[in-house]
Design an enzyme around this catalytic site. Structure first.
Site, PDB file in Angstrom:
ATOM      1  N   GLY A 104      43.567  43.875  38.703  1.00 42.77           N
ATOM      2  CA  GLY A 104      44.992  43.810  39.021  1.00 42.77           C
ATOM      3  C   GLY A 104      45.229  42.796  40.117  1.00 42.77           C
ATOM      4  N   CYS A 105      46.150  43.101  41.003  1.00 41.66           N
ATOM      5  CA  CYS A 105      46.496  42.191  42.100  1.00 41.66           C
ATOM      6  C   CYS A 105      45.254  41.815  42.894  1.00 41.66           C
ATOM      7  CB  CYS A 105      47.517  42.849  43.018  1.00 41.66           C
ATOM      8  SG  CYS A 105      47.805  41.954  44.555  1.00 41.66           S
ATOM      9  N   PHE A 106      44.936  40.523  42.935  1.00 43.01           N
ATOM     10  CA  PHE A 106      43.693  40.144  43.608  1.00 43.01           C
ATOM     11  C   PHE A 106      43.757  40.295  45.117  1.00 43.01           C
ATOM     12  CE2 PHE A 106      44.673  35.349  42.482  1.00 43.01           C
ATOM     13  CZ  PHE A 106      45.790  35.338  43.315  1.00 43.01           C
TER      14      PHE A 106
ATOM     15  N   TYR B  35      54.076  44.946  50.147  1.00 44.72           N
ATOM     16  CA  TYR B  35      53.682  44.955  48.736  1.00 44.72           C
ATOM     17  C   TYR B  35      52.987  46.264  48.378  1.00 44.72           C
ATOM     18  CZ  TYR B  35      50.395  44.579  44.940  1.00 44.72           C
ATOM     19  OH  TYR B  35      49.653  44.865  43.821  1.00 44.72           O
TER      20      TYR B  35
END
Length: 200
Positions: A42-44, A183
Protein backbone atom coordinates in the site's frame (compact mmCIF):
# COMPACT_ATOMS: atom_id res chain seq x y z
CA UNK A 1 -2.29 6.84 -13.82
CA UNK A 2 -3.24 6.03 -10.28
CA UNK A 3 -6.34 7.43 -8.66
CA UNK A 4 -6.28 10.41 -6.33
CA UNK A 5 -5.84 9.33 -2.71
CA UNK A 6 -5.61 10.82 0.74
CA UNK A 7 -1.82 10.58 0.39
CA UNK A 8 -1.92 12.72 -2.74
CA UNK A 9 -4.11 15.28 -1.01
CA UNK A 10 -1.78 15.47 1.97
CA UNK A 11 1.13 16.21 -0.34
CA UNK A 12 -0.75 19.28 -1.59
CA UNK A 13 1.54 22.00 -2.98
CA UNK A 14 4.60 19.81 -2.43
CA UNK A 15 3.34 17.39 -5.05
CA UNK A 16 2.70 20.17 -7.53
CA UNK A 17 6.22 21.52 -7.12
CA UNK A 18 8.03 18.22 -7.31
CA UNK A 19 5.83 15.77 -9.23
CA UNK A 20 7.71 16.39 -12.45
CA UNK A 21 11.08 15.76 -10.82
CA UNK A 22 13.02 12.73 -11.96
CA UNK A 23 13.25 9.79 -9.58
CA UNK A 24 16.15 9.70 -7.15
CA UNK A 25 19.37 7.85 -7.91
CA UNK A 26 19.66 4.08 -8.13
CA UNK A 27 18.72 2.14 -4.98
CA UNK A 28 21.54 1.80 -2.45
CA UNK A 29 23.77 -1.24 -2.78
CA UNK A 30 23.90 -3.20 0.48
CA UNK A 31 27.18 -3.40 2.34
CA UNK A 32 28.93 -6.74 2.68
CA UNK A 33 26.98 -8.96 5.02
CA UNK A 34 23.66 -7.21 4.42
CA UNK A 35 20.78 -8.37 2.22
CA UNK A 36 17.81 -6.70 0.54
CA UNK A 37 14.14 -7.59 0.13
CA UNK A 38 11.31 -5.91 -1.76
CA UNK A 39 7.75 -5.60 -0.50
CA UNK A 40 4.62 -3.78 -1.67
CA UNK A 41 2.18 -2.91 1.08
CA UNK A 42 0.00 0.00 0.00
CA UNK A 43 1.17 3.52 0.78
CA UNK A 44 4.95 3.34 0.69
CA UNK A 45 5.29 6.11 3.29
CA UNK A 46 3.64 3.83 5.85
CA UNK A 47 5.47 0.65 4.88
CA UNK A 48 8.82 2.45 5.02
CA UNK A 49 8.10 4.01 8.40
CA UNK A 50 6.81 0.80 9.97
CA UNK A 51 9.44 -1.59 8.66
CA UNK A 52 12.20 0.73 9.88
CA UNK A 53 11.09 -0.14 13.43
CA UNK A 54 12.01 -3.83 13.10
CA UNK A 55 15.31 -4.73 14.83
CA UNK A 56 17.81 -5.88 12.23
CA UNK A 57 16.47 -3.58 9.50
CA UNK A 58 19.29 -1.28 8.38
CA UNK A 59 17.55 0.93 5.82
CA UNK A 60 14.30 1.24 3.87
CA UNK A 61 13.80 3.22 0.65
CA UNK A 62 10.59 3.75 -1.30
CA UNK A 63 9.92 3.32 -4.99
CA UNK A 64 8.11 1.23 -7.57
CA UNK A 65 8.28 -2.42 -8.64
CA UNK A 66 6.44 -5.06 -10.60
CA UNK A 67 5.64 -3.22 -13.82
CA UNK A 68 7.10 -3.09 -17.29
CA UNK A 69 7.40 0.69 -17.60
CA UNK A 70 10.95 2.03 -17.33
CA UNK A 71 11.70 5.01 -15.11
CA UNK A 72 8.33 5.14 -13.36
CA UNK A 73 7.42 8.25 -11.38
CA UNK A 74 4.85 9.08 -8.73
CA UNK A 75 2.71 10.72 -11.40
CA UNK A 76 3.16 7.90 -13.90
CA UNK A 77 3.83 4.39 -12.63
CA UNK A 78 1.03 2.46 -14.28
CA UNK A 79 1.57 -1.29 -13.90
CA UNK A 80 3.91 -0.86 -10.94
CA UNK A 81 3.18 -1.23 -7.25
CA UNK A 82 4.27 1.30 -4.67
CA UNK A 83 7.04 -0.67 -3.00
CA UNK A 84 9.95 -0.54 -0.60
CA UNK A 85 13.44 -2.00 -0.72
CA UNK A 86 14.54 -3.13 2.71
CA UNK A 87 18.20 -3.57 3.61
CA UNK A 88 18.63 -5.85 6.61
CA UNK A 89 21.25 -7.75 8.57
CA UNK A 90 20.58 -11.50 8.18
CA UNK A 91 22.77 -12.17 11.23
CA UNK A 92 20.07 -10.44 13.31
CA UNK A 93 16.93 -10.95 11.23
CA UNK A 94 16.10 -13.78 8.85
CA UNK A 95 14.26 -13.23 5.58
CA UNK A 96 11.36 -15.26 6.96
CA UNK A 97 11.17 -13.12 10.10
CA UNK A 98 11.31 -9.95 8.02
CA UNK A 99 8.53 -11.22 5.78
CA UNK A 100 6.36 -12.00 8.79
CA UNK A 101 7.10 -8.50 10.11
CA UNK A 102 5.89 -7.10 6.80
CA UNK A 103 2.66 -9.13 6.87
CA UNK A 104 1.98 -7.96 10.43
CA UNK A 105 2.04 -4.34 9.22
CA UNK A 106 -0.51 -4.69 6.41
CA UNK A 107 -4.02 -6.06 5.86
CA UNK A 108 -3.11 -9.11 3.78
CA UNK A 109 -6.77 -10.00 3.16
CA UNK A 110 -7.48 -6.93 0.99
CA UNK A 111 -7.12 -7.75 -2.74
CA UNK A 112 -7.60 -4.17 -3.93
CA UNK A 113 -5.18 -2.06 -1.90
CA UNK A 114 -4.73 -0.99 1.71
CA UNK A 115 -7.24 0.80 3.93
CA UNK A 116 -7.93 4.19 2.29
CA UNK A 117 -5.50 3.61 -0.58
CA UNK A 118 -7.32 1.48 -3.13
CA UNK A 119 -6.33 0.66 -6.69
CA UNK A 120 -3.83 -1.40 -8.67
CA UNK A 121 -0.69 0.37 -7.43
CA UNK A 122 -1.62 -0.24 -3.78
CA UNK A 123 -1.98 -4.01 -3.94
CA UNK A 124 0.32 -6.04 -1.72
CA UNK A 125 3.13 -8.36 -2.76
CA UNK A 126 6.32 -10.04 -1.62
CA UNK A 127 9.01 -10.20 -4.30
CA UNK A 128 11.40 -13.14 -3.91
CA UNK A 129 14.87 -13.42 -5.46
CA UNK A 130 15.63 -17.09 -4.81
CA UNK A 131 13.85 -20.38 -4.35
CA UNK A 132 14.71 -20.23 -0.65
CA UNK A 133 13.02 -16.84 -0.35
CA UNK A 134 10.00 -18.06 -2.32
CA UNK A 135 9.55 -21.04 -0.02
CA UNK A 136 9.95 -18.86 3.08
CA UNK A 137 7.41 -16.33 1.77
CA UNK A 138 4.92 -19.09 0.99
CA UNK A 139 5.34 -20.54 4.47
CA UNK A 140 4.68 -17.15 6.02
CA UNK A 141 1.66 -16.57 3.78
CA UNK A 142 0.24 -19.95 4.82
CA UNK A 143 0.83 -19.21 8.50
CA UNK A 144 -0.87 -15.82 8.15
CA UNK A 145 -3.89 -17.40 6.43
CA UNK A 146 -4.22 -19.91 9.28
CA UNK A 147 -3.81 -17.20 11.92
CA UNK A 148 -6.43 -14.92 10.37
CA UNK A 149 -8.72 -17.71 9.23
CA UNK A 150 -9.16 -15.98 5.88
CA UNK A 151 -7.65 -16.15 2.39
CA UNK A 152 -4.54 -14.01 1.97
CA UNK A 153 -4.57 -11.76 -1.10
CA UNK A 154 -0.91 -10.75 -0.92
CA UNK A 155 0.92 -12.13 -3.94
CA UNK A 156 4.25 -13.95 -3.81
CA UNK A 157 5.98 -12.80 -6.98
CA UNK A 158 9.36 -13.31 -8.68
CA UNK A 159 11.86 -10.52 -8.18
CA UNK A 160 11.24 -7.42 -10.26
CA UNK A 161 13.45 -4.41 -10.80
CA UNK A 162 13.05 -1.87 -8.03
CA UNK A 163 12.97 1.72 -9.24
CA UNK A 164 13.93 4.27 -6.63
CA UNK A 165 11.21 6.80 -5.83
CA UNK A 166 11.58 10.56 -5.87
CA UNK A 167 13.68 12.17 -3.15
CA UNK A 168 10.72 13.96 -1.59
CA UNK A 169 9.06 10.60 -0.86
CA UNK A 170 12.09 9.16 0.97
CA UNK A 171 11.74 9.23 4.78
CA UNK A 172 8.47 11.12 4.35
CA UNK A 173 7.18 10.36 7.86
CA UNK A 174 10.44 11.53 9.44
CA UNK A 175 10.78 14.68 7.34
CA UNK A 176 7.09 15.63 7.42
CA UNK A 177 5.70 14.34 10.74
CA UNK A 178 2.65 16.60 10.72
CA UNK A 179 1.63 15.72 7.19
CA UNK A 180 2.28 12.03 7.75
CA UNK A 181 0.24 11.99 10.96
CA UNK A 182 -2.62 13.75 9.17
CA UNK A 183 -2.52 11.10 6.46
CA UNK A 184 -2.27 8.22 8.93
CA UNK A 185 -5.14 9.51 11.07
CA UNK A 186 -7.33 10.39 8.11
CA UNK A 187 -6.71 7.02 6.51
CA UNK A 188 -7.46 5.11 9.70
CA UNK A 189 -4.59 2.73 9.01
CA UNK A 190 -3.62 2.05 12.62
CA UNK A 191 -7.21 1.37 13.67
CA UNK A 192 -7.83 -0.88 10.68
CA UNK A 193 -4.69 -2.96 11.24
CA UNK A 194 -5.51 -3.41 14.91
CA UNK A 195 -8.89 -4.79 13.86
CA UNK A 196 -7.26 -7.23 11.42
CA UNK A 197 -4.66 -8.49 13.88
CA UNK A 198 -6.48 -8.03 17.23
CA UNK A 199 -5.58 -10.81 19.64
CA UNK A 200 -3.53 -12.71 17.07
Amino acid sequence: MKTKTLAAMVLGPLALLTAAAAPAQAPPVPKAGHSTAIFAGGCFWSVEHELEQIPGVVDVVVGYAGGAKANPTYRDHQGHLEAVQVTYDPARLSYEQLTMGFFRRIDPTDPNGQICDQGPSYRTAVFYSTGVERDAALRVKGEVARTLGKPVATEIRPAARFWMGEAYHQDFAEKNPGRYQAYKTGCGRERALKAVWAGR
